[in-house]
Motif scaffolding. Structure first.
Motif, PDB file in Angstrom:
ATOM      1  N   TYR A  65       0.687  -1.096  -0.140  1.00  0.00           N
ATOM      2  CA  TYR A  65       0.081  -0.086  -0.051  1.00  0.00           C
ATOM      3  C   TYR A  65       0.812   1.170  -0.216  1.00  0.00           C
ATOM      4  N   GLY A  66       0.336   2.348  -0.780  1.00  0.00           N
ATOM      5  CA  GLY A  66       0.822   3.609  -0.588  1.00  0.00           C
ATOM      6  C   GLY A  66       0.112   4.718  -0.868  1.00  0.00           C
ATOM      7  N   HIS A  67       0.344   6.009  -0.292  1.00  0.00           N
ATOM      8  CA  HIS A  67      -0.608   6.942  -0.594  1.00  0.00           C
ATOM      9  C   HIS A  67      -0.282   7.304  -1.964  1.00  0.00           C
ATOM     10  N   HIS A  68      -1.581   8.030  -2.544  1.00  0.00           N
ATOM     11  CA  HIS A  68      -1.466   8.835  -4.001  1.00  0.00           C
ATOM     12  C   HIS A  68      -1.209  10.132  -3.713  1.00  0.00           C
ATOM     13  N   MET A  69      -0.241  10.597  -3.798  1.00  0.00           N
ATOM     14  CA  MET A  69      -0.040  12.050  -3.365  1.00  0.00           C
ATOM     15  C   MET A  69      -0.291  12.811  -4.668  1.00  0.00           C
ATOM     16  N   LYS A  70      -0.892  14.003  -4.600  1.00  0.00           N
ATOM     17  CA  LYS A  70      -0.909  15.039  -5.721  1.00  0.00           C
ATOM     18  C   LYS A  70       0.329  15.235  -6.254  1.00  0.00           C
ATOM     19  N   ASN A  71       1.319  15.475  -5.529  1.00  0.00           N
ATOM     20  CA  ASN A  71       2.635  15.855  -5.832  1.00  0.00           C
ATOM     21  C   ASN A  71       3.283  14.758  -6.536  1.00  0.00           C
ATOM     22  N   GLY A  72       2.971  13.645  -6.675  1.00  0.00           N
ATOM     23  CA  GLY A  72       3.505  12.450  -7.304  1.00  0.00           C
ATOM     24  C   GLY A  72       4.494  11.664  -6.354  1.00  0.00           C
ATOM     25  N   ASP A  73       4.562  11.963  -5.010  1.00  0.00           N
ATOM     26  CA  ASP A  73       5.120  11.332  -4.005  1.00  0.00           C
ATOM     27  C   ASP A  73       4.493   9.722  -3.813  1.00  0.00           C
ATOM     28  N   MET A  74       5.192   9.010  -3.286  1.00  0.00           N
ATOM     29  CA  MET A  74       4.683   7.583  -2.694  1.00  0.00           C
ATOM     30  C   MET A  74       4.170   6.999  -4.246  1.00  0.00           C
ATOM     31  N   PHE A  75       2.805   6.668  -4.028  1.00  0.00           N
ATOM     32  CA  PHE A  75       2.296   6.126  -5.233  1.00  0.00           C
ATOM     33  C   PHE A  75       1.387   6.843  -5.997  1.00  0.00           C
TER      34      PHE A  75
END
Length: 185
Positions: A65-75
């Motif tokens: 699992y990983g967060h969908h970060m708007k800045n493109g980080d993580m997933f």
């Protein structure tokens, strides 16, 4: 890196993207890394982590699992797999565990959602970790293949090791975006 945090289980890298991160595993503390960074500090973006009921050495399907970060980080860039051209350039990726080097090939890309535990109508992709038999494995594979947004031509069979990457998606309230891959090395 592992020496800095005993929960370290591996490193996930998808070349040509910014998905190049440590992956954590805290079986006794479900969701520990949802909002915690590698150093144990609170973090909105959290850290990539393996589902708590998943042993990377024996699971038929490793769930990360990983967060969908708007800045493109993580997933944040995982949803780029919706674009077939992106998929063609990023079909293979690596997940090195603390035990060994592993390579995977993407076989399905789809949108789903997180359903209530008592829901029996929908496909809960996140419940599949260990196949109790060939039939259960085949059913899971059929479900993820049918849901794929495009045909990858990649198949798997009972005994193959799968890896599922999961992040939030915003097509519905509890939306998820999922990439399923099979181990090739």
């Amino acid at each position: 890196v592992a020496a800095d945090n005993a929960d370290t289980i591996g490193w996930l890298r998808i070349d040509g993207t910014n998905i190049n991160n440590v992956v954590m595993f805290a079986p006794d503390t479900p969701g520990k890394y949802l909002h915690m960074d590698f150093y144990g500090k609170w973090s909105y973006r959290g850290t990539l982590y393996v589902a708590e009921n998943c042993d990377v050495r024996t699971a038929d399907n490793i769930l990360i699992y990983g967060h969908h970060m708007k800045n493109g980080d993580m997933f944040g860039h995982l949803v780029d797999y919706e674009d077939h051209e992106f998929y063609r350039k990023h079909r293979f990726f690596t997940f090195d565990t603390i035990h060994e080097h592993r390579e995977y090939q993407v076989l399905s890309v789809f949108r789903s959602e997180a359903y209530p535990e008592d829901d029996t109508e929908h496909f809960h992709y996140y419940d599949f970790i260990q196949a109790k038999d060939k039939a259960e494995f085949d059913t899971y594979l059929k479900e993820v293949t049918q849901r794929s947004q495009y045909v990858t031509g990649v198949t798997a069979q009972y005994g193959d090791e799968l890896l599922t990457l999961s992040t939030c998606a915003y097509h519905t309230e509890e939306g998820r975006f999922v990439v399923v891959a099979k181990r090739v090395k």
